[in-house]
Enzyme design. Structure first.
Site, PDB file in Angstrom:
ATOM      1  N   ARG A 165      11.125   7.728  -1.667  1.00  0.00           N
ATOM      2  CA  ARG A 165      12.312   6.864  -1.088  1.00  0.00           C
ATOM      3  C   ARG A 165      12.260   7.356  -3.168  1.00  0.00           C
ATOM      4  O   ARG A 165      13.795   7.071  -3.912  1.00  0.00           O
ATOM      5  CB  ARG A 165      13.071   6.355  -0.822  1.00  0.00           C
ATOM      6  CG  ARG A 165      13.336   6.833   0.283  1.00  0.00           C
ATOM      7  CD  ARG A 165      13.851   6.171   1.473  1.00  0.00           C
ATOM      8  NE  ARG A 165      13.058   5.108   1.802  1.00  0.00           N
ATOM      9  CZ  ARG A 165      13.117   3.881   2.564  1.00  0.00           C
ATOM     10  NH1 ARG A 165      14.004   3.613   3.183  1.00  0.00           N
ATOM     11  NH2 ARG A 165      12.012   2.906   2.787  1.00  0.00           N
ATOM     12  N   ALA A 180       0.878  -1.034  -0.095  1.00  0.00           N
ATOM     13  CA  ALA A 180      -0.068   0.113   0.109  1.00  0.00           C
ATOM     14  C   ALA A 180       0.830   1.385  -0.089  1.00  0.00           C
ATOM     15  O   ALA A 180       0.340   2.679  -0.598  1.00  0.00           O
ATOM     16  CB  ALA A 180      -1.292   0.134   1.447  1.00  0.00           C
ATOM     17  N   ASN A 197      13.507   0.537  -2.153  1.00  0.00           N
ATOM     18  CA  ASN A 197      13.189   2.148  -1.833  1.00  0.00           C
ATOM     19  C   ASN A 197      13.800   2.905  -2.528  1.00  0.00           C
ATOM     20  O   ASN A 197      13.138   3.877  -2.889  1.00  0.00           O
ATOM     21  CB  ASN A 197      13.543   1.488  -0.251  1.00  0.00           C
ATOM     22  CG  ASN A 197      13.804   0.623   1.170  1.00  0.00           C
ATOM     23  OD1 ASN A 197      11.923   0.834   0.940  1.00  0.00           O
ATOM     24  ND2 ASN A 197      14.254  -0.021   0.905  1.00  0.00           N
ATOM     25  N   GLU A 247      13.616  -0.399  14.349  1.00  0.00           N
ATOM     26  CA  GLU A 247      13.732   1.105  12.561  1.00  0.00           C
ATOM     27  C   GLU A 247      15.020   1.381  13.043  1.00  0.00           C
ATOM     28  O   GLU A 247      15.370   2.028  13.821  1.00  0.00           O
ATOM     29  CB  GLU A 247      12.585   1.074  12.490  1.00  0.00           C
ATOM     30  CG  GLU A 247      10.990   0.642  12.075  1.00  0.00           C
ATOM     31  CD  GLU A 247      11.292  -0.523  11.403  1.00  0.00           C
ATOM     32  OE1 GLU A 247      11.853  -0.334   9.899  1.00  0.00           O
ATOM     33  OE2 GLU A 247      11.790  -2.136  11.743  1.00  0.00           O
TER      34      GLU A 247
HETATM   35  C1  UD1 Z   1      10.155  -2.895   6.881  1.00  0.00           C
HETATM   36  C2  UD1 Z   1      10.597  -2.816   7.977  1.00  0.00           C
HETATM   37  C3  UD1 Z   1      11.711  -3.519   8.345  1.00  0.00           C
HETATM   38  C4  UD1 Z   1      12.822  -4.143   7.416  1.00  0.00           C
HETATM   39  C5  UD1 Z   1      12.863  -3.680   5.453  1.00  0.00           C
HETATM   40  C6  UD1 Z   1      12.695  -4.834   5.018  1.00  0.00           C
HETATM   41  C7  UD1 Z   1       8.840  -2.094   8.953  1.00  0.00           C
HETATM   42  C8  UD1 Z   1       8.137  -1.253  10.128  1.00  0.00           C
HETATM   43  N1  UD1 Z   1       9.345  -2.336   8.932  1.00  0.00           N
HETATM   44  O1  UD1 Z   1      11.111  -1.206   6.713  1.00  0.00           O
HETATM   45  O2  UD1 Z   1      12.458  -4.277   9.428  1.00  0.00           O
HETATM   46  O3  UD1 Z   1      14.057  -3.948   7.667  1.00  0.00           O
HETATM   47  O4  UD1 Z   1      10.672  -3.056   5.482  1.00  0.00           O
HETATM   48  O5  UD1 Z   1      12.967  -4.636   3.691  1.00  0.00           O
HETATM   49  O6  UD1 Z   1       8.122  -2.752   9.008  1.00  0.00           O
HETATM   50  N2  UD1 Z   1       2.959  -0.479   3.448  1.00  0.00           N
HETATM   51  C9  UD1 Z   1       1.920  -0.886   3.483  1.00  0.00           C
HETATM   52  N3  UD1 Z   1       1.436  -0.544   4.247  1.00  0.00           N
HETATM   53  C10 UD1 Z   1       1.787   0.723   4.634  1.00  0.00           C
HETATM   54  C11 UD1 Z   1       3.302   1.224   4.985  1.00  0.00           C
HETATM   55  C12 UD1 Z   1       3.991  -0.118   3.858  1.00  0.00           C
HETATM   56  O7  UD1 Z   1       1.146  -1.512   2.543  1.00  0.00           O
HETATM   57  O8  UD1 Z   1       1.138   1.445   5.324  1.00  0.00           O
HETATM   58  C13 UD1 Z   1       3.865  -1.652   3.152  1.00  0.00           C
HETATM   59  C14 UD1 Z   1       5.068  -0.905   0.850  1.00  0.00           C
HETATM   60  O9  UD1 Z   1       3.794  -0.599   0.528  1.00  0.00           O
HETATM   61  C15 UD1 Z   1       6.249  -1.793   1.376  1.00  0.00           C
HETATM   62  C16 UD1 Z   1       6.183  -2.437   2.150  1.00  0.00           C
HETATM   63  O10 UD1 Z   1       4.702  -2.440   3.684  1.00  0.00           O
HETATM   64  O11 UD1 Z   1       6.070  -2.801   0.250  1.00  0.00           O
HETATM   65  C17 UD1 Z   1       7.855  -2.353   3.110  1.00  0.00           C
HETATM   66  O12 UD1 Z   1       7.634  -0.715   3.487  1.00  0.00           O
HETATM   67  P1  UD1 Z   1       8.476   0.005   3.876  1.00  0.00           P
HETATM   68  O13 UD1 Z   1       7.732   1.503   4.152  1.00  0.00           O
HETATM   69  O14 UD1 Z   1       9.410  -0.130   3.003  1.00  0.00           O
HETATM   70  O15 UD1 Z   1       9.436  -0.277   4.938  1.00  0.00           O
HETATM   71  P2  UD1 Z   1      10.598  -0.136   5.160  1.00  0.00           P
HETATM   72  O16 UD1 Z   1      11.095   1.396   5.794  1.00  0.00           O
HETATM   73  O17 UD1 Z   1      11.443  -1.215   4.484  1.00  0.00           O
HETATM   74 CA    CA Z   2      10.467  -1.121   1.886  1.00  0.00          CA
END
Ligand code: UD1
Ligand code: CA
Length: 476
Positions: free
Chosen positions: A26, A21, A242, A167
């Site tokens: 970035r 979602a 990312n 995190e």
């Molecule tokens: C996340 C993890 C981190 C891990 C990394 C690995 C969390 C808080 N952190 O960080 O520990 O090392 O992935 O790649 O989870 N998404 C949703 N809804 C939201 C937010 C995000 O569906 O409200 C989805 C995004 O589209 C994405 C995934 O969740 O595909 C991960 O979100 P992202 O913001 O990329 O997390 P990271 O900061 O990479």
């Molecule tokens: Ca990610």
């Protein structure tokens, strides 16, 4: 082509949820992150392709940012979408999906970040087995990286079970007990019966003020549950995407993998570092390809075919033909011993039958070109049915569009079309007819007839305006 399809699927008590979602700030792109492409397919395609053959149930996908675009991109896959209206974090995405998870009655829930497109079926299987065997409540795959960058850090207890995932933005190596290079990959397994007890205890008391899925690990610890992490080393397939640099890094990884597999199977690929082949393309051993080249979609290239450098091929079947440099081929069929290019463009619906030829600066669209027919130079052939052994002169154009409608041109076997001819469709050139060069043909030409459609040439004696030779005697 991607060879990770497993013969058996996971037991039906395990379901899978994809978190897709997020916006992907970035990436600096208006496109939802999971729609960014690796080769010709969006990130999400790779995950759904793998998950559909791994699980018995439909993958559940949390969508939010660019929801309808994301859902449209999944046509062809049987996915179950869940809408996360506000993206309040990965933990919130799981909360939003919770009712659906319960409806399915799964015992185990696999959760995977949508930005980890190259995860493999085997990695999920191993994690699930490991978590079941350890009787853990949560299992996750960790990686050990040279540079843990923006990933969540994994902290362990002395008995190796996981204490917390912190995190990057919240991590303080002094307070959190020394720097760890072990990070969370974003691939988890949850025991559904215990997840329900902690899922709605998440808070946003962190630097990003989001509900983190990773907080579930500390919550589990506090409730006396067990969390285990399976360390997969540096495993490049599990790196998250990312940033543009990470996107290109993962694309390069899968590109190299695909090209290498084909070479291994017996396809000759020259300059392999510059060859981009999509994950659905089939190329038979014995075919020959020279980079730089792009081959995408559901293209199939049989043995004895050759593709020269700088070509683009999409959804096409090259069945023993030769494609020369700088040709662009879409949704077309190129038969045995056919030669196309250099600099040819075959648009959708072109079928070049055995031994036919489309030469330089020739564009063909929605047309059949019969066996042995030749369109060698500078022509446009559209909406045409052409028989066998036809010779099309340089600069022949089918005028298939009258401003309102498209019309067909039919050219029967053995026709000879002189250079610089305009065929105004609808029009029929019957077997063995011949068209004089420079003609504009608006009426059908009957069998074995000569069609001439141009004004007769006049020569006006002494009327050349050029002065240079005016007073010279005519040489004999
Ligand atoms: C996340 C993890 C981190 C891990 C990394 C690995 C969390 C808080 N952190 O960080 O520990 O090392 O992935 O790649 O989870 N998404 C949703 N809804 C939201 C937010 C995000 O569906 O409200 C989805 C995004 O589209 C994405 C995934 O969740 O595909 C991960 O979100 P992202 O913001 O990329 O997390 P990271 O900061 O990479
Ligand atoms: Ca990610």
């Amino acid at each position: 082509m991607i060879s990770d399809i497993q013969t058996s699927r996971l037991p039906a008590d395990a379901g899978v949820l994809v978190l897709a979602a997020g916006k992907g700030t970035r990436m600096h792109s208006p496109l939802p992150k999971v729609l960014q492409k690796l080769l010709d397919k969006p990130m999400l395609w790779y995950l759904l392709y793998m998950l559909s053959s791994t699980f018995n149930s439909r993958p559940m996908v949390v969508t939010g940012h660019g929801r309808s675009l994301v859902e449209q991109s999944c046509v062809g896959f049987d996915a179950d979408f869940i809408f996360q209206e506000q993206q309040l974090g990965t933990g919130h995405a799981l909360q939003v999906a919770w009712n659906k998870v319960l409806q399915h009655g799964f015992s185990w829930l696999v959760v995977i970040n949508g930005d980890t497109p190259l995860a493999q079926s085997q990695q999920i299987r191993t994690l699930l087995e490991y978590t079941r065997e350890n009787n853990a409540d949560i299992g996750l795959v960790s990686l050990t990286l040279e540079d843990p960058a923006s990933y969540g850090r994994v902290l362990r207890f002395a008995d190796n079970s996981v204490k917390a995932v912190i995190e990057a933005k919240d991590y303080n190596s002094e307070l959190d007990g020394g720097d760890t290079r072990e990070i969370n990959s974003g691939l988890y397994v949850f025991k559904v019966s215990t997840l329900g007890k902690i899922l709605f205890e998440l808070d946003s008391d962190n630097k990003q003020q989001e509900l983190y899925i990773t907080q579930l690990i500390s919550l589990a610890q506090k409730s006396g549950m067990r969390v285990d992490a399976l360390n997969a080393g540096t495993c490049p397939e599990l790196m998250g995407i990312n940033t543009p640099r990470e996107l290109l890094g993962q694309e390069e990884y899968i590109r190299g993998f695909i090209v290498d597999e084909f070479i291994e199977q017996g396809v000759i690929i020259r300059s392999p570092g510059m060859v981009r082949i999509g994950p659905e393309v089939i190329i038979e051993p014995g075919a020959e390809i020279c980079g730089p080249v792009e081959i995408y979609g559901q293209s199939r290239i049989t043995s004895r075919s050759s593709i020269a450098s700088n070509c683009y091929i999409e959804d096409s079947f090259i069945d023993g033909g030769q494609v020369f440099c700088f040709s662009h081929i879409e949704k077309s069929v190129i038969g045995p011993d056919t030669k196309v290019g250099p600099y040819a463009r075959l648009r959708p619906g072109t079928e070049m039958q055995g031994g036919s030829r489309a030469g330089n600066f020739v564009e063909i669209k929605n047309s059949q070109v019969g066996a042995g027919s030749k369109i060698n130079h500078l022509s446009y052939i559209g909406d045409t049915t052409m028989g066998e052994g036809v010779n099309v002169g340089a600069g022949t154009i089918t005028c298939n569009y009258d401003g309102r409608l498209k019309h067909r041109t039919t050219v029967e076997d053995g026709v000879f079309i002189g250079s610089n001819t305009a065929l105004v469709a609808p029009v029929l050139l019957q077997r063995g007819s011949m068209i004089a060069a420079g003609s504009t043909i608006t009426r059908d030409v009957l069998q074995n007839s000569l069609g001439i459609g141009r004004s007769r040439q006049k020569n006006l004696e002494g009327r050349s305006p050029l002065k240079k030779f005016k007073n010279q005697e005519k040489s004999d």
